[in-house]
Every structure is written in C-alpha cells, then in structure tokens.
Scaffold this motif. Structure first.
Motif, short mmCIF file in Angstrom:
data_model
loop_
_atom_site.label_atom_id
_atom_site.label_comp_id
_atom_site.label_asym_id
_atom_site.label_seq_id
_atom_site.Cartn_x
_atom_site.Cartn_y
_atom_site.Cartn_z
N UNK A 1 -3.73 60.64 22.82
CA UNK A 1 -3.02 59.76 21.84
C UNK A 1 -1.43 59.85 22.32
N UNK A 2 -1.09 60.68 23.27
CA UNK A 2 0.47 60.78 23.71
C UNK A 2 0.79 59.58 24.50
N UNK A 3 2.05 59.02 23.95
CA UNK A 3 2.46 57.93 24.37
C UNK A 3 3.77 58.03 25.50
N UNK A 4 3.48 57.48 26.68
CA UNK A 4 4.27 57.41 27.66
C UNK A 4 4.99 56.09 27.85
N UNK A 5 6.37 56.16 28.12
CA UNK A 5 7.11 54.91 28.47
C UNK A 5 7.63 54.83 29.97
N UNK A 6 7.26 54.24 30.75
CA UNK A 6 7.74 54.07 32.35
C UNK A 6 7.43 55.69 32.72
N UNK A 7 6.38 55.95 32.37
CA UNK A 7 5.82 57.53 32.92
C UNK A 7 6.43 58.60 32.19
N UNK A 8 7.33 58.38 31.40
CA UNK A 8 7.91 59.52 30.66
C UNK A 8 7.37 59.62 28.99
N UNK A 9 7.11 60.94 29.05
CA UNK A 9 6.36 61.35 27.60
C UNK A 9 7.67 61.11 26.38
N UNK A 10 7.15 60.42 25.56
CA UNK A 10 7.99 59.84 24.49
C UNK A 10 8.17 61.05 23.14
N UNK A 11 7.01 62.01 23.38
CA UNK A 11 6.91 63.23 22.39
C UNK A 11 6.34 62.61 21.10
N UNK A 12 5.60 61.35 21.20
CA UNK A 12 4.87 60.91 20.03
C UNK A 12 3.47 60.50 20.44
N UNK A 13 2.63 61.23 19.42
CA UNK A 13 1.33 60.97 19.67
C UNK A 13 0.72 59.91 18.40
N UNK A 14 -0.19 58.96 18.87
CA UNK A 14 -0.96 58.20 17.99
C UNK A 14 -2.22 58.77 17.54
N UNK A 15 -2.23 59.28 16.09
CA UNK A 15 -3.58 59.83 15.80
C UNK A 15 -4.61 58.61 15.94
N UNK A 16 -4.40 57.47 15.44
CA UNK A 16 -5.42 56.66 15.53
C UNK A 16 -5.03 55.35 16.84
N UNK A 17 -5.96 54.73 17.54
CA UNK A 17 -5.64 53.91 18.50
C UNK A 17 -5.06 52.43 18.40
N UNK A 18 -4.39 52.50 17.14
CA UNK A 18 -3.98 51.03 16.83
C UNK A 18 -2.51 51.12 16.67
N UNK A 19 -1.80 50.00 17.32
CA UNK A 19 -0.36 49.89 16.96
C UNK A 19 -0.14 48.57 17.03
N UNK A 20 1.22 48.33 16.19
CA UNK A 20 1.76 47.09 16.05
C UNK A 20 3.25 46.84 16.69
N UNK A 21 3.81 45.67 16.39
CA UNK A 21 5.00 45.59 16.91
C UNK A 21 6.10 45.38 16.01
N UNK A 22 7.60 45.58 16.58
CA UNK A 22 8.54 45.52 15.60
C UNK A 22 9.60 44.96 16.48
#
Length: 606
Positions: free
Chosen positions: A472-493
C-alpha cells in the motif's frame, strides 16, 4: 440522418387527455426541477461536445421548462437562448403528414390515392420516367415504403446547391433528380416521399403548403415561432441561431450561417424546411398525440408503425422509438446542415421533450431526451394522477424502478470516480497533462491522505509516474511519498488555490460534480465498471482522461480547465484492476477533442 435507437409505444394511452385548441399559458416548473433539468442539459452538451443546444420539456402537472446551453456563435452576445429559432429538419415531416391526414379526414383525398391521381404530369419532369412508379399510394409516401430514390442524396444536386446558394428551387426542378433505384430493403427513408406530398397538398387545396400549415396548425396552436422557409419570411428581429457544419472536411465545424439559406431550404421544402423553437415543436407534438389535430381513427392510422428493427418503427410521418424494454416514445428526429433536432412524446405520462442543436453529426442526440426525461420522472415533487399512475406502472414488487429504467443521467452526475488497484501486486499508472492551469495542483486522495502528482506551472505533456506497492505504500516518480493506502481505492482532486474539487461529488463544498471522465478516442461507454487484464490495453484504445471544470472562468462549462490522461502499466500479478464509477459514469473523449467529421456533403436525411 442516423436514426439512433430509443423507441415509442403504448398507443392506447395516446388518446387520453383533454381536447382544446386554445393555447394555455405555460406553467413554470418547480425551481429545483428547473435547476436539475438545466444541469442535465449542460452536462450532456459537454459530454457530446455540442456547440449549442435549446430544449423544452412539457410535463402535465409540473409545467413547461425551457433551457439553453452553449453558444450560437463566439462573442459577447453569442450565448444560445431559448427564444432563438433553429432548423427542425425532418421534424417537418410530422407537420406535413398531419396536413395530409386532415385532408383525408375531410374527404379531399384518400390514403390509397395514387400518384397518377394527383400528379399526372409528374413523368414530364422526371429525367427518366421509369424512376417513379405512378401507382405508388399516398400511404406509401407517408410511411417510406414507396422505395423511391432520395433526391436530397443526389451528388449532382448537392453540388449545384453549393454552387448556386441563392437559387430558389421549385418542386418540379427537384423531382428531376429522382433516379431509377432498387432498395435493398422493404423500407427506405427517402425525402422524395415528402417532396411529393408537398406537391399533392398544393394540388389538392390550391394553396401553398405554408398557407395550409398556417391555417391548420400554426394559427390554431398559436405556434408564433414556426415557419416554413422559403415560403414564409422570418419576421424582422427574429434571430436564427448560427448553425455549425464542417464545410471544408477538416474536422472543424464552420459557421454555416454565412451560407445563404435560399438554395438549401427551398431544396428541403416539405421534407425538412421548417424552422421553429423546441417549445413550439413540443406543443405541436403534444397536441397531435392527444387528439387535438386528428380524429381517433386517423391518429391510430398514423401510429400504425412498420417495424424497421427490433427497437425502431415508422408510422405515417412519425417514428416509434424504444425508451425501455416495455415503453416507447413517438416523434421524429431531424438533421440539416448546421442543425440536429429531436422531439419525442412519452405516452401515459404525456411528457414531451424537444431538443434542437446548432451542430451536425451529434452522436446520441437522443441522450439529451433520455437525460431530461429521467430528471422529470425522478422528481419527488407533486405529480398528476395520470403521471403517478404511469410511474406506478413501472413499479416492480412495489418498488418504483423508473430511475433504473432511465439510468442515463445518473451515469453522468453525482459520480464518485475512483480506481481500485489489484491486491498483492505493484500497480503503476502514468499521468500526463493535456491541459493545465498555473497555480493548480492535481493529485490523488485516500481516506484523508493526499498525494500531489502535478503542481503549479505544469505545461501540457508533463508526466508523473504513480506506483502503489503490495503493502500500500505510494511512490511518485519512484520516490517514496511516506503515505500508505490501507485500502486499494483512490480518488482524484484538483486544487485551484482557493478551492479543492474532488472526484467524489459529496466532498465538494458546492455539492456540484466538477469532473468528467472520458475513455478512448471518441468512444462513449455506459457501464458501471471498467476492468483490465495484464497484457490488455486498459480502459479503451490507449488512454483514459479526467477532465475538470473549475467553474471560475465563466458561465460556459467546457470541462477544459484541467485535463489529465492516465495510462495503466501492466501490474506484475495477473489480477484485474477496476475503475469503479460509483453511481456509474459515462466515458468518452468528445470534450477533449472534437470527433473528425465526414467530408462536407448535404448528407443523410434532412
């Protein structure tokens, strides 16, 4: 003209209703219903990428609603208005058929009369006398079973109309373009039928067709915004909305209002020459199908439709189009260079919906009707006894399923757009900006956690790689954002600096849906979930778009304030990912890029 699928029925209910030719003052609909109808019109126009649209809905017990969206032309005073005239195209055929049936009702003619009875000199005008069987009956002309060649599709005539825009064509000149023809089917839609019916009206009455229309329909129904061009001149000050048509064949619509109407509308004449407003056209159809213009015998005859397909039929100048598996609509569609139109009547509920656009090649013109009808039928306000009985007839096991039966609008509005990724795999998505705004931030969210993907000053073509790992850890451009998604669903803002808009409408402070989603190139889909398997291109040919409307830059909602393209990289474990559209969603690409039009021609049926 493309006769898209949506049907019409319940003939017995058509004859219900009061019979009165005196015009009734329009009752305005409830403000919340009006707002919902306008929102539906705006949204479908955006999805279909229509230049401008004007609409009318007449719902007994609820009132009459008029709405407009988009533009007539670019400029400070160019917004589309409900009082603008537009071409009705082949809706003209219903008016002409009504006059013919009235003449039959009066004993002036019969529907079994042959061409040789009323137009004995017709062979003298034909380039080939064998191109028209003189034993063809009026009924065959009305229901398009004459199998005559369509003069309006003749390439030579089309070229002459372009080359001689000021010429006024006579019916006798036009019939010379009827060619020998063998139809591959027992039903063939041909404008020639209604050209000949116009000639029969003149011969049978000794009057112009416009005189008969004025005396029999326009004046009794107080249709003061309806005219048969070129026979009737538009009054000074009456504005005809600019029509847009791809004349050059480059895929970009041109302002067709610069093209003189003389040649085109004299050619269309009784096959498609009426200009009107949606409100006038809706009142005409309501009067016709509630027995105000024809006796029950002739109205039933008009509605005796020949099956064209499992979902489409044609009566005497009127289409039967499926609305649900058990319910049909009655009316007509129209198209002429620069304009597309539709007017349909829902029996039982006695609701009429008319939609006119100033654009051609409008795929899914009937989607406007479906969306507007859903708003009316789902409205929780007071209903007439007849409408309530109609809604009750749709109930299954005591539950009213009208929303399920007309589910198009909820496919567009109040949607929660989210991506659910496979569990136990690395999911990778490439985001690319198509349109952006300085100072805006675009990203994803999950249970109160936010990840920025694009920040200010992003130029079109900028890319960001998003990876969600198995834990569930989230990477942007191969860099760890330090955020984990407990469930596999995400939306947009989308954050404009002063407002944050979410793909979950319920989270928006104004309660308005600011995002649309589009799939593939020009393809519009209607389904509750999109899945992909590893090795298969996800969500369409090659791309999936999110298009945002910040509603800060003006009254026109074009959903072009911020556009992002998403491509999924095949996950490492063969488990499908699903794009969940909670409340579902309609996908397409029409807002981002206008579909290429076919090369300029006076095509299809006017």
């Amino acid at each position: 003209m493309k006769h898209n699928v949506i049907l019409l029925g319940l003939i017995g209910l058509l004859l219900a209703g009061s019979i009165s030719l005196s015009p009734v003052q329009a009752q305005e609909v409830h403000p919340s219903l009006a707002a919902d109808l306008q929102a539906a019109l705006d949204l479908v126009r955006s999805v279909k990428n229509v230049t401008g649209v004007s609409a009318a809905v007449i719902a007994p017990g609820q009132g009459t609603w008029l709405g407009a969206s988009g533009v007539s032309y670019a400029g400070p005073d160019g917004e589309m208005r409900t009082d603008m005239l537009l071409s009705a195209g082949s809706i003209t055929k219903m008016f002409v058929a009504t006059v013919i049936l009235q003449l039959a009702q009066e004993g002036v003619l019969t529907l079994d009369d042959q061409l040789q009875t009323w137009l004995p000199d017709l062979p003298n005008y034909l380039s080939d006398p064998a191109s028209a069987d003189m034993t063809i009956t009026i009924r065959q002309l009305l229901n398009h079973t004459s199998l005559l060649y369509d003069y309006a599709e003749d390439p030579e005539l089309q070229g002459l109309i372009l080359a001689n825009p000021y010429k006024i064509w006579t019916p006798e000149e036009l019939v010379s373009y009827i060619r020998p023809f063998e139809s591959p089917t027992p039903w063939f839609y041909s404008n020639t039928n209604y050209l000949l019916l116009g000639m029969i009206i003149k011969q049978a009455t000794g009057n112009s067709v416009s005189t008969e229309l004025q005396q029999r329909i326009f004046a009794p129904l107080n249709l003061t915004e309806t005219y048969l061009e070129i026979e009737q001149s538009l009054p000074a000050g009456r504005e005809l909305a600019h029509g847009w048509y791809d004349v050059t064949g480059d895929g970009i619509p041109d302002d067709f209002s610069i093209f003189p109407r003389n040649s085109l509308y004299s050619m269309a004449w009784t096959a498609g020459g009426i200009v009107s407003t949606p409100e006038n056209t809706a009142r005409f159809l309501q009067a016709l199908l509630t027995g105000q213009l024809l006796s029950p015998v002739y109205l039933n005859d008009m509605l005796n439709a020949i099956p064209i397909s499992s979902e489409l039929g044609y009566g005497l100048g009127i289409f039967k189009v499926a609305f649900t598996s058990e319910i049909s609509l009655w009316g007509h569609v129209g198209e002429i260079p620069g304009y597309t139109s539709v007017v349909l009547y829902l029996p039982g509920a006695n609701i009429v919906t008319a939609v006119f656009t100033n654009d051609n090649e409008v795929d899914g013109i009937l989607d406007f009707v479906q969306a507007l009808l859903q708003v009316v039928l789902a409205f929780e306000g007071p209903q007439t006894e007849a409408l309530q009985a109609f809604l009750d007839s749709l109930a299954v096991d005591g539950t009213n399923d009208v929303r399920a039966a007309t589910d198009f609008l909820s496919d567009l509005m109040d949607s929660t757009w989210k991506i659910t990724v496979p569990t136990g795999s690395v999911s990778t998505f490439m985001f690319t900006t198509v349109e952006s705004q300085d100072g805006y931030t675009f990203g994803i969210y999950n249970n109160g956690q936010y990840v920025d993907l694009f920040t200010s000053n992003m130029t079109p073509g900028a890319q960001t790689l998003l990876e969600i790992l198995t834990d569930g850890s989230v990477f942007v451009n191969h860099s760890d954002t330090g955020i984990d998604f407990a469930d596999p669903t995400f939306g947009f803002f989308l954050d404009t600096g002063s407002n944050r808009f979410y793909s979950d409408t319920a989270l928006n402070s104004d309660g308005v849906d600011h995002m649309l989603a589009y799939q593939g190139v020009g393809e519009v889909l209607d389904r509750s979930s999109i899945t992909y398997e590893p090795g298969v291109s996800p969500w369409g040919p090659d791309e999936f778009l999110l298009a945002w409307e910040d509603m800060l830059s003006g009254p026109i909602k074009d959903y072009m304030d911020y556009v992002v393209m998403i491509k999924a990289i095949v996950p490492t474990v063969p488990e499908p990912a699903t794009l969940l559209l909670l409340s579902t969603g309609v996908l397409g690409l029409a807002v981002y890029t206008r579909k290429r039009r076919s090369k300029a021609r006076f095509s299809r049926k006017s």
